[in-house]
Design an enzyme around this catalytic site. Structure first.
Site, mmCIF file in Angstrom:
data_model
loop_
_atom_site.group_PDB
_atom_site.id
_atom_site.type_symbol
_atom_site.label_atom_id
_atom_site.label_comp_id
_atom_site.label_asym_id
_atom_site.label_seq_id
_atom_site.Cartn_x
_atom_site.Cartn_y
_atom_site.Cartn_z
ATOM 1 N N TYR A 135 0.837 -1.206 0.000
ATOM 2 C CA TYR A 135 0.000 0.000 0.000
ATOM 3 C C TYR A 135 0.870 1.253 0.000
ATOM 4 C CZ TYR A 135 -2.926 3.818 1.516
ATOM 5 O OH TYR A 135 -3.546 5.049 1.596
ATOM 6 N N ARG A 182 1.992 8.750 12.852
ATOM 7 C CA ARG A 182 1.622 10.011 13.508
ATOM 8 C C ARG A 182 0.117 10.242 13.484
ATOM 9 N NH1 ARG A 182 3.046 14.812 9.944
ATOM 10 N NH2 ARG A 182 1.121 13.995 9.033
ATOM 11 N N ARG A 192 -10.232 5.273 8.474
ATOM 12 C CA ARG A 192 -9.162 4.800 7.590
ATOM 13 C C ARG A 192 -8.206 3.953 8.431
ATOM 14 N NH1 ARG A 192 -9.242 10.445 5.257
ATOM 15 N NH2 ARG A 192 -7.694 10.987 6.831
ATOM 16 N N PHE A 252 15.550 19.510 -1.871
ATOM 17 C CA PHE A 252 14.152 19.155 -2.064
ATOM 18 C C PHE A 252 13.850 17.779 -1.472
ATOM 19 C CE2 PHE A 252 10.904 17.049 -4.696
ATOM 20 C CZ PHE A 252 9.854 17.942 -4.608
#
Length: 378
Positions: A135, A182, A192, A252
Protein backbone atom coordinates in the site's frame (compact mmCIF):
# COMPACT_ATOMS: atom_id res chain seq x y z
CA UNK A 1 -3.96 26.37 -6.40
CA UNK A 2 -0.84 24.64 -5.08
CA UNK A 3 -0.69 26.97 -2.08
CA UNK A 4 -4.24 26.03 -1.07
CA UNK A 5 -3.61 22.27 -1.03
CA UNK A 6 -0.08 22.32 0.43
CA UNK A 7 1.60 25.38 1.90
CA UNK A 8 4.70 23.41 2.87
CA UNK A 9 5.15 21.97 -0.62
CA UNK A 10 4.72 25.42 -2.12
CA UNK A 11 7.75 26.56 -0.13
CA UNK A 12 9.86 23.47 -0.85
CA UNK A 13 9.25 23.51 -4.59
CA UNK A 14 10.80 26.97 -4.81
CA UNK A 15 14.15 25.31 -4.12
CA UNK A 16 14.09 23.50 -7.46
CA UNK A 17 15.63 24.65 -10.72
CA UNK A 18 13.22 26.34 -13.13
CA UNK A 19 13.39 23.29 -15.40
CA UNK A 20 11.71 21.15 -12.75
CA UNK A 21 9.33 23.53 -10.99
CA UNK A 22 6.41 23.06 -13.38
CA UNK A 23 6.75 19.27 -13.87
CA UNK A 24 7.02 18.63 -10.13
CA UNK A 25 4.20 21.06 -9.34
CA UNK A 26 1.85 19.40 -11.86
CA UNK A 27 2.95 15.95 -10.69
CA UNK A 28 1.97 16.92 -7.15
CA UNK A 29 -1.39 18.41 -8.13
CA UNK A 30 -2.32 15.39 -10.24
CA UNK A 31 -1.47 12.96 -7.45
CA UNK A 32 -3.13 15.20 -4.89
CA UNK A 33 -6.27 14.99 -7.02
CA UNK A 34 -6.01 11.21 -7.20
CA UNK A 35 -5.46 11.05 -3.45
CA UNK A 36 -8.54 13.22 -2.90
CA UNK A 37 -10.64 10.61 -4.67
CA UNK A 38 -9.19 7.84 -2.50
CA UNK A 39 -9.48 9.74 0.79
CA UNK A 40 -13.13 10.79 0.40
CA UNK A 41 -14.92 8.11 2.40
CA UNK A 42 -18.31 9.56 1.41
CA UNK A 43 -17.66 9.03 -2.30
CA UNK A 44 -19.62 5.90 -3.34
CA UNK A 45 -17.36 2.94 -4.03
CA UNK A 46 -19.09 2.13 -7.30
CA UNK A 47 -17.99 5.57 -8.56
CA UNK A 48 -14.65 5.69 -6.76
CA UNK A 49 -13.12 2.47 -8.13
CA UNK A 50 -13.51 3.20 -11.84
CA UNK A 51 -12.36 6.81 -11.36
CA UNK A 52 -9.22 5.69 -9.52
CA UNK A 53 -8.41 3.25 -12.32
CA UNK A 54 -8.98 5.69 -15.17
CA UNK A 55 -7.86 8.93 -13.50
CA UNK A 56 -4.72 9.06 -15.65
CA UNK A 57 -6.95 9.18 -18.72
CA UNK A 58 -8.55 12.41 -17.47
CA UNK A 59 -5.22 14.14 -18.08
CA UNK A 60 -5.96 13.83 -21.80
CA UNK A 61 -9.51 15.20 -21.49
CA UNK A 62 -9.51 19.03 -21.60
CA UNK A 63 -12.25 20.52 -19.47
CA UNK A 64 -12.67 17.51 -17.16
CA UNK A 65 -13.44 18.15 -13.51
CA UNK A 66 -15.65 16.73 -10.78
CA UNK A 67 -17.67 18.41 -8.05
CA UNK A 68 -17.96 17.53 -4.37
CA UNK A 69 -15.11 15.01 -4.21
CA UNK A 70 -12.41 15.34 -1.54
CA UNK A 71 -12.25 15.18 2.25
CA UNK A 72 -11.60 18.90 2.77
CA UNK A 73 -12.84 22.14 1.18
CA UNK A 74 -9.46 22.83 -0.45
CA UNK A 75 -9.29 19.37 -1.99
CA UNK A 76 -12.87 19.67 -3.25
CA UNK A 77 -11.90 22.99 -4.83
CA UNK A 78 -8.93 21.29 -6.52
CA UNK A 79 -11.17 18.65 -8.04
CA UNK A 80 -13.76 21.23 -9.11
CA UNK A 81 -11.00 23.23 -10.80
CA UNK A 82 -9.11 20.26 -12.21
CA UNK A 83 -9.85 21.53 -15.70
CA UNK A 84 -7.17 24.15 -14.98
CA UNK A 85 -4.57 21.48 -14.14
CA UNK A 86 -5.05 19.56 -17.39
CA UNK A 87 -3.77 22.25 -19.82
CA UNK A 88 -0.75 22.82 -17.56
CA UNK A 89 -0.02 19.11 -17.73
CA UNK A 90 -0.45 19.04 -21.50
CA UNK A 91 1.99 21.95 -21.88
CA UNK A 92 4.81 19.92 -20.30
CA UNK A 93 7.53 18.22 -22.33
CA UNK A 94 6.55 14.72 -23.56
CA UNK A 95 9.10 13.02 -21.32
CA UNK A 96 7.58 14.63 -18.23
CA UNK A 97 4.01 13.83 -19.30
CA UNK A 98 4.97 10.19 -19.84
CA UNK A 99 6.29 9.88 -16.28
CA UNK A 100 3.28 11.59 -14.70
CA UNK A 101 0.75 9.56 -16.69
CA UNK A 102 2.46 6.23 -15.94
CA UNK A 103 2.80 6.87 -12.20
CA UNK A 104 -0.81 8.11 -11.98
CA UNK A 105 -2.03 4.96 -13.75
CA UNK A 106 -0.06 2.62 -11.46
CA UNK A 107 -1.01 4.51 -8.32
CA UNK A 108 -4.70 4.66 -9.20
CA UNK A 109 -4.79 0.92 -9.85
CA UNK A 110 -3.13 0.27 -6.49
CA UNK A 111 -5.47 2.60 -4.63
CA UNK A 112 -8.46 0.88 -6.22
CA UNK A 113 -7.09 -2.51 -5.18
CA UNK A 114 -6.94 -1.45 -1.53
CA UNK A 115 -10.24 0.44 -1.61
CA UNK A 116 -11.92 -2.72 -2.90
CA UNK A 117 -10.15 -4.84 -0.30
CA UNK A 118 -11.26 -2.44 2.42
CA UNK A 119 -14.86 -2.72 1.31
CA UNK A 120 -14.66 -6.51 1.59
CA UNK A 121 -12.77 -6.77 4.86
CA UNK A 122 -13.74 -3.53 6.58
CA UNK A 123 -11.45 -2.11 9.25
CA UNK A 124 -8.19 -4.01 9.45
CA UNK A 125 -8.06 -4.51 5.70
CA UNK A 126 -4.25 -4.15 5.75
CA UNK A 127 -3.54 -7.53 7.25
CA UNK A 128 0.14 -8.22 6.69
CA UNK A 129 3.31 -6.14 6.74
CA UNK A 130 3.77 -7.23 3.13
CA UNK A 131 0.41 -5.63 2.21
CA UNK A 132 1.30 -2.57 4.30
CA UNK A 133 4.50 -2.15 2.30
CA UNK A 134 2.56 -2.64 -0.93
CA UNK A 135 0.00 0.00 0.00
CA UNK A 136 2.77 2.44 0.94
CA UNK A 137 4.47 1.64 -2.38
CA UNK A 138 1.32 2.53 -4.31
CA UNK A 139 0.66 5.81 -2.53
CA UNK A 140 4.20 7.01 -1.76
CA UNK A 141 6.90 4.74 -3.14
CA UNK A 142 5.64 5.44 -6.66
CA UNK A 143 5.97 9.16 -5.91
CA UNK A 144 9.66 8.64 -5.13
CA UNK A 145 10.10 6.58 -8.29
CA UNK A 146 8.29 9.19 -10.40
CA UNK A 147 10.29 12.06 -8.97
CA UNK A 148 13.51 10.18 -9.68
CA UNK A 149 12.43 9.75 -13.29
CA UNK A 150 11.62 13.46 -13.55
CA UNK A 151 15.01 14.36 -12.07
CA UNK A 152 16.82 12.22 -14.64
CA UNK A 153 14.61 13.38 -17.51
CA UNK A 154 15.52 16.98 -16.68
CA UNK A 155 19.23 16.25 -17.16
CA UNK A 156 19.96 17.63 -13.70
CA UNK A 157 20.59 14.13 -12.39
CA UNK A 158 22.22 11.14 -14.05
CA UNK A 159 20.09 8.46 -15.77
CA UNK A 160 21.19 6.08 -13.00
CA UNK A 161 19.01 7.93 -10.48
CA UNK A 162 15.86 6.92 -12.37
CA UNK A 163 16.98 3.28 -12.30
CA UNK A 164 17.36 3.07 -8.50
CA UNK A 165 13.73 2.18 -7.87
CA UNK A 166 14.34 0.27 -4.64
CA UNK A 167 16.02 3.28 -3.04
CA UNK A 168 13.41 5.70 -4.37
CA UNK A 169 10.65 3.43 -3.11
CA UNK A 170 12.19 3.43 0.38
CA UNK A 171 12.27 7.23 0.35
CA UNK A 172 8.52 7.23 -0.19
CA UNK A 173 7.81 4.45 2.28
CA UNK A 174 9.76 6.21 5.03
CA UNK A 175 7.66 9.36 4.64
CA UNK A 176 4.36 7.52 4.30
CA UNK A 177 4.92 5.26 7.28
CA UNK A 178 5.84 8.25 9.40
CA UNK A 179 2.54 9.92 8.48
CA UNK A 180 0.55 6.74 9.11
CA UNK A 181 2.07 6.36 12.57
CA UNK A 182 1.62 10.01 13.51
CA UNK A 183 -1.94 10.19 12.17
CA UNK A 184 -3.30 7.14 14.02
CA UNK A 185 -6.08 9.03 15.79
CA UNK A 186 -7.11 11.14 12.80
CA UNK A 187 -7.30 8.06 10.56
CA UNK A 188 -9.35 6.21 13.15
CA UNK A 189 -11.81 9.12 13.29
CA UNK A 190 -12.07 9.04 9.48
CA UNK A 191 -12.43 5.22 9.49
CA UNK A 192 -9.16 4.80 7.59
CA UNK A 193 -7.08 1.83 8.69
CA UNK A 194 -3.46 1.52 7.62
CA UNK A 195 -1.62 0.01 10.60
CA UNK A 196 -1.04 -3.66 9.63
CA UNK A 197 -2.83 -6.28 11.67
CA UNK A 198 0.31 -8.42 11.65
CA UNK A 199 1.81 -5.80 14.01
CA UNK A 200 -1.10 -4.43 16.03
CA UNK A 201 -2.67 -7.90 16.39
CA UNK A 202 0.23 -8.85 18.66
CA UNK A 203 -0.99 -6.32 21.21
CA UNK A 204 -4.79 -5.99 20.89
CA UNK A 205 -7.86 -7.54 19.30
CA UNK A 206 -8.88 -4.39 17.43
CA UNK A 207 -6.95 -1.40 16.14
CA UNK A 208 -9.17 1.13 17.90
CA UNK A 209 -8.26 -0.48 21.26
CA UNK A 210 -5.14 1.67 21.52
CA UNK A 211 -7.10 4.91 21.28
CA UNK A 212 -9.41 3.63 24.01
CA UNK A 213 -6.44 2.64 26.20
CA UNK A 214 -3.88 5.39 25.49
CA UNK A 215 -1.90 4.75 28.69
CA UNK A 216 -1.52 1.02 28.29
CA UNK A 217 1.96 -0.53 28.01
CA UNK A 218 0.54 -2.57 25.12
CA UNK A 219 -0.29 0.64 23.27
CA UNK A 220 3.25 1.89 23.76
CA UNK A 221 4.74 -1.42 22.64
CA UNK A 222 2.65 -1.42 19.47
CA UNK A 223 3.59 2.18 18.68
CA UNK A 224 7.29 1.43 19.09
CA UNK A 225 6.91 -1.66 16.90
CA UNK A 226 5.45 0.50 14.13
CA UNK A 227 8.31 2.98 14.46
CA UNK A 228 10.83 0.14 14.34
CA UNK A 229 9.35 -1.03 11.06
CA UNK A 230 9.69 2.46 9.56
CA UNK A 231 13.29 2.87 10.69
CA UNK A 232 14.31 -0.09 8.51
CA UNK A 233 14.14 2.24 5.47
CA UNK A 234 16.74 4.69 6.79
CA UNK A 235 19.82 3.09 5.17
CA UNK A 236 18.16 3.24 1.74
CA UNK A 237 17.29 6.90 2.32
CA UNK A 238 20.92 7.71 3.12
CA UNK A 239 22.05 5.81 0.00
CA UNK A 240 19.54 7.60 -2.24
CA UNK A 241 20.48 11.07 -1.02
CA UNK A 242 24.15 10.22 -1.52
CA UNK A 243 23.50 9.70 -5.26
CA UNK A 244 22.13 13.19 -5.90
CA UNK A 245 24.38 15.77 -7.54
CA UNK A 246 22.06 18.76 -8.01
CA UNK A 247 22.11 20.95 -4.88
CA UNK A 248 18.48 22.03 -5.40
CA UNK A 249 17.20 18.49 -5.90
CA UNK A 250 19.21 17.35 -2.89
CA UNK A 251 17.57 19.93 -0.62
CA UNK A 252 14.15 19.15 -2.06
CA UNK A 253 14.59 15.48 -1.17
CA UNK A 254 16.59 15.78 2.05
CA UNK A 255 14.40 18.13 4.08
CA UNK A 256 11.30 15.86 4.18
CA UNK A 257 13.42 12.85 5.13
CA UNK A 258 15.08 14.65 8.03
CA UNK A 259 11.72 15.98 9.20
CA UNK A 260 10.26 12.48 9.01
CA UNK A 261 13.04 11.12 11.22
CA UNK A 262 12.51 14.01 13.64
CA UNK A 263 8.81 13.12 13.76
CA UNK A 264 9.57 9.45 14.43
CA UNK A 265 11.94 10.46 17.22
CA UNK A 266 9.12 12.57 18.65
CA UNK A 267 6.43 9.87 18.50
CA UNK A 268 8.67 7.04 19.67
CA UNK A 269 7.81 5.98 23.22
CA UNK A 270 5.22 8.77 23.26
CA UNK A 271 1.66 7.79 24.21
CA UNK A 272 0.43 11.24 23.16
CA UNK A 273 0.05 9.70 19.68
CA UNK A 274 -3.12 8.03 20.95
CA UNK A 275 -4.57 11.32 22.21
CA UNK A 276 -3.84 13.68 19.31
CA UNK A 277 -1.36 14.66 16.61
CA UNK A 278 2.25 14.88 17.79
CA UNK A 279 4.30 17.49 15.96
CA UNK A 280 7.92 18.64 16.03
CA UNK A 281 8.60 22.23 17.06
CA UNK A 282 8.26 24.82 14.30
CA UNK A 283 11.60 26.37 15.23
CA UNK A 284 13.35 23.04 14.81
CA UNK A 285 11.56 22.51 11.49
CA UNK A 286 12.77 25.88 10.23
CA UNK A 287 16.30 25.15 11.38
CA UNK A 288 16.36 21.86 9.51
CA UNK A 289 14.98 23.46 6.35
CA UNK A 290 17.72 26.09 6.46
CA UNK A 291 20.56 23.73 7.28
CA UNK A 292 19.93 20.62 5.17
CA UNK A 293 21.92 21.85 2.19
CA UNK A 294 24.63 19.19 1.99
CA UNK A 295 25.13 15.54 2.83
CA UNK A 296 27.19 16.22 5.93
CA UNK A 297 24.33 18.22 7.46
CA UNK A 298 21.87 15.44 6.64
CA UNK A 299 24.25 12.97 8.28
CA UNK A 300 24.44 15.27 11.28
CA UNK A 301 20.67 15.36 11.76
CA UNK A 302 20.21 11.66 11.03
CA UNK A 303 22.93 10.84 13.53
CA UNK A 304 21.69 13.18 16.24
CA UNK A 305 18.05 12.20 15.85
CA UNK A 306 18.95 8.51 15.87
CA UNK A 307 20.65 9.06 19.22
CA UNK A 308 17.41 10.56 20.52
CA UNK A 309 15.77 7.12 20.32
CA UNK A 310 18.43 5.81 22.69
CA UNK A 311 17.83 8.71 25.04
CA UNK A 312 14.24 7.47 25.40
CA UNK A 313 15.09 3.76 25.64
CA UNK A 314 18.67 2.78 26.50
CA UNK A 315 20.38 0.22 24.27
CA UNK A 316 20.49 -2.35 27.07
CA UNK A 317 16.71 -2.16 27.48
CA UNK A 318 16.06 -2.38 23.75
CA UNK A 319 18.13 -5.53 23.48
CA UNK A 320 15.83 -7.36 25.92
CA UNK A 321 13.05 -7.89 23.36
CA UNK A 322 12.94 -9.10 19.76
CA UNK A 323 11.31 -5.90 18.49
CA UNK A 324 13.66 -3.77 20.57
CA UNK A 325 16.68 -5.60 19.23
CA UNK A 326 15.53 -4.85 15.68
CA UNK A 327 15.06 -1.20 16.60
CA UNK A 328 18.54 -1.11 18.13
CA UNK A 329 20.04 -2.62 14.99
CA UNK A 330 18.31 0.00 12.81
CA UNK A 331 19.43 2.81 15.09
CA UNK A 332 23.02 1.60 15.20
CA UNK A 333 23.08 1.20 11.41
CA UNK A 334 21.87 4.77 10.96
CA UNK A 335 24.47 6.13 13.35
CA UNK A 336 27.27 4.17 11.71
CA UNK A 337 26.38 5.34 8.20
CA UNK A 338 26.17 8.96 9.24
CA UNK A 339 28.95 9.27 11.81
CA UNK A 340 31.71 10.56 9.54
CA UNK A 341 29.66 13.36 8.01
CA UNK A 342 28.19 14.21 11.39
CA UNK A 343 31.65 14.54 12.90
CA UNK A 344 32.67 16.98 10.15
CA UNK A 345 29.70 19.20 10.99
CA UNK A 346 30.57 19.18 14.67
CA UNK A 347 34.02 20.47 13.78
CA UNK A 348 32.76 23.41 11.73
CA UNK A 349 33.28 26.89 13.10
CA UNK A 350 29.55 27.65 13.03
CA UNK A 351 28.65 24.51 14.96
CA UNK A 352 28.00 26.65 18.03
CA UNK A 353 24.84 27.98 16.35
CA UNK A 354 23.41 24.48 16.13
CA UNK A 355 24.34 23.29 19.60
CA UNK A 356 21.55 24.99 21.60
CA UNK A 357 18.85 23.33 19.53
CA UNK A 358 20.07 19.78 19.92
CA UNK A 359 22.06 19.79 23.14
CA UNK A 360 19.86 17.07 24.62
CA UNK A 361 20.25 14.89 21.56
CA UNK A 362 24.02 15.25 21.54
CA UNK A 363 24.20 14.50 25.23
CA UNK A 364 22.37 11.26 24.52
CA UNK A 365 24.78 10.48 21.70
CA UNK A 366 27.82 11.12 23.93
CA UNK A 367 26.37 8.89 26.65
CA UNK A 368 25.63 6.19 24.13
CA UNK A 369 29.12 6.14 22.67
CA UNK A 370 30.65 6.22 26.13
CA UNK A 371 29.07 2.85 26.98
CA UNK A 372 29.14 1.21 23.57
CA UNK A 373 31.96 0.17 21.28
CA UNK A 374 29.56 -0.05 18.36
CA UNK A 375 29.66 2.49 15.56
CA UNK A 376 26.83 4.78 14.55
CA UNK A 377 23.77 3.76 12.76
CA UNK A 378 21.48 5.12 10.11
Amino acid sequence: MLHKVSRSFTVVIQQLDDELKDPVCIFYLVLRGLDSVEDDMTFPLENKLPLLRCFYEKLEQPGWNIENVGDSPDYRDLMADFDRVIPAYQALKPEYRAVISDITKRMGAGMAEFAELGAKLGKGSVVSVEKYNLYCHYVAGLVGIGLSQLFSASGLEAPEVAKQEKLANSMGLFLQKTNIIRDYLEDQDQERTWWPQEIWGQYADTLDWFGKHPDSPKSLACLNHMVTDALAHLPDCVAYLSMLKSPTIFEFCAVPQVMALATLAKVYNNLAVFRGVVKIRKGFSCEMMLNCNDMDMVHYYFNSLSAEFLAKTPAADLAKSTVGAVALKNIETAMRLTQEGSDRVRKRSNYKFIVPVVTGVLAAAVAYYAVSARGPKA
